[in-house]
Write a protein that holds these residues in place. Structure first.
Motif: not given
Length: 423
Positions: A138, A149-150, A152-153, A155-158, A161-162
């Motif tokens: 985060n 950027t959230h 959250d691994r 939910k696609g976080g690497r 993400d957003l």
């Protein structure tokens, strides 16, 4: 230069960070085909170091250096992904393996221990916005007060993400942040690291068609078009500052995270670019624009490094120098004149050890004046290479055999900078 203490309010700070672009893939750096009018103009308005470098030619460790002012072996983020041991029942995509999730999250320990630039600016009342590429969970883990950027691994976080939507889908997040900063009369730090010109190379048709007229290679045309798209995106951010009359009291810094040579037959990088210690892996222009404080100049000879960005900002805003930072203030002419050497270290893409950088090491490199030594780690099974960048800027001729005294001097400098265990 005028110190921040003499200004009515601390200067805002904006970092523009390119993602996968060779140091000479700009009009102002001499590229015969790529057009970058907005960055050309920024270079004219800035103190521009044409011989800038990043210590590491891979995005995650390089970005961690830019935000911290530390070398990768110091901040601990030496590769893009932590170690993964596949089993017989492991999914083809390692990121879908639930056993890998706690390892990926554990690697965030390094950002949690880091004193980032947003952390250092916070006591002065700065608000900080993260946009674009960001690997470290985060945005708040990097000290940012605002972000996209959230992290959250699950939910696609690497790697953003957003946040990776910035510029590819407009700059609304930046516009909103700037409006709030103006309304609240708050100094701000903006991290702008768009996923450009990084793959996927899917530029607007108008730009792709333009560059298809300049090369028979469609993948190369796509990459060139991406470079101009990135240029346009930087222009959007600079325009957003101008529209709010923020130019005069804003320091704009420019750097790229690592280099790139596009293959002719695919949208992939070629050897001796990304992930390499060669010039098209680690070299980048570095710019600093601060109207009324920094005299625009094109510097063709001085050595600058991304480790200098944090110390430069700290001095500009009136914060004391941090002894753990070895970079120089690029706005101090004497420090720039005395700088004769820059260093770097290249590691594996997927690291070997979570806390010890040594097992992941591939190369160390050093440039002193115009001499460059590339020193491979034992695991690479390669010989050291020596290049004279003044006469051989493309590193075509290894002259290590004919200059043993230069080799010895550079090796001594390199070992004094950092000697891995067992080296």
């Amino acid at each position: 230069m005028t110190s921040a203490a003499q200004a009515d309010s601390p200067p805002n700070v904006v970092m523009l960070i390119s993602d996968d672009q060779a140091y000479d893939d700009y009009s102002f750096m001499g590229h015969p085909n790529i057009e970058t009018p907005r960055l050309d103009q920024l270079a004219k308005e800035s103190l521009t170091f044409r011989r800038g470098y990043v210590p590491n030619s891979l995005c995650r460790p390089s970005l961690a250096t830019i935000i911290s002012g530390l070398y990768p072996h110091q901040h601990g983020i030496v590769g893009n992904d932590p170690p993964y041991a596949a089993g017989p029942d492991s999914p083809k995509n390692k990121f879908a393996d639930p056993k890998y999730l706690p390892i990926r999250n554990a690697y965030l320990q390094h950002i949690d221990r880091m004193n980032t630039l947003p952390d250092r600016l916070a006591p002065l009342g700065y608000e900080s916005l993260q946009t674009g590429k960001w690997w470290e969970g985060n945005f708040s883990r990097g000290g940012f007060t605002h972000g996209m950027t959230h992290g959250d691994r699950t939910k696609g976080g690497r790697h953003g993400d957003l946040g990776l939507d910035i510029s590819r889908k407009g700059i609304d997040a930046i516009d909103t942040f700037l409006d709030e900063a103006v309304e609240n009369k708050k100094p701000f730090f903006l991290w702008y690291a768009p996923f450009l010109p990084h793959t996927p190379h899917n530029p607007p048709a108008r730009l792709l068609n333009k560059y298809k007229q300049k090369t028979d290679s469609v993948p190369l045309a796509k990459y060139w078009a991406m470079c101009e798209w990135f240029d346009e995106s930087c222009g959007e951010v600079l325009d957003a500052l101008s529209e709010r009359h923020l130019d005069e009291n804003t320091i704009v810094l420019y750097v790229t995270d690592n280099g790139w040579i596009n293959q002719l037959d695919s949208s992939r990088y070629a050897p001796r670019s990304k992930r390499s210690p060669n010039e098209r892996g680690v070299r980048t222009p570095i710019m600093i624009r601060w109207p009324g404080h920094v005299k625009p100049m094109m510097d063709d000879s001085s050595l600058a490094s991304s480790i200098d960005l944090v110390p430069t900002v700290l001095n500009a805003v009136g914060l004391p120098a941090a002894p753990e930072l070895s970079g120089i203030d690029l706005l101090d002419p004497k420090a720039v004149e005395n700088r004769k050497t820059v260093y770097g270290d290249i590691f594996e893409h997927d690291i070997v050890d979570m806390t010890d950088p040594d097992p992941s090491l591939r190369y160390r490199w050093v440039i002193h004046n115009n001499w460059k030594l590339i020193d491979p780690a034992a695991q690479m099974n390669e010989k050291p290479q020596l290049y004279n960048l003044a006469s051989d800027p493309n590193e075509d001729k290894d002259v290590s055999a004919s200059h043993p005294e230069v080799m010895a001097d550079l090796q001594k400098r390199l070992d004094a900078w950092w000697t891995p265990k067992g080296h």
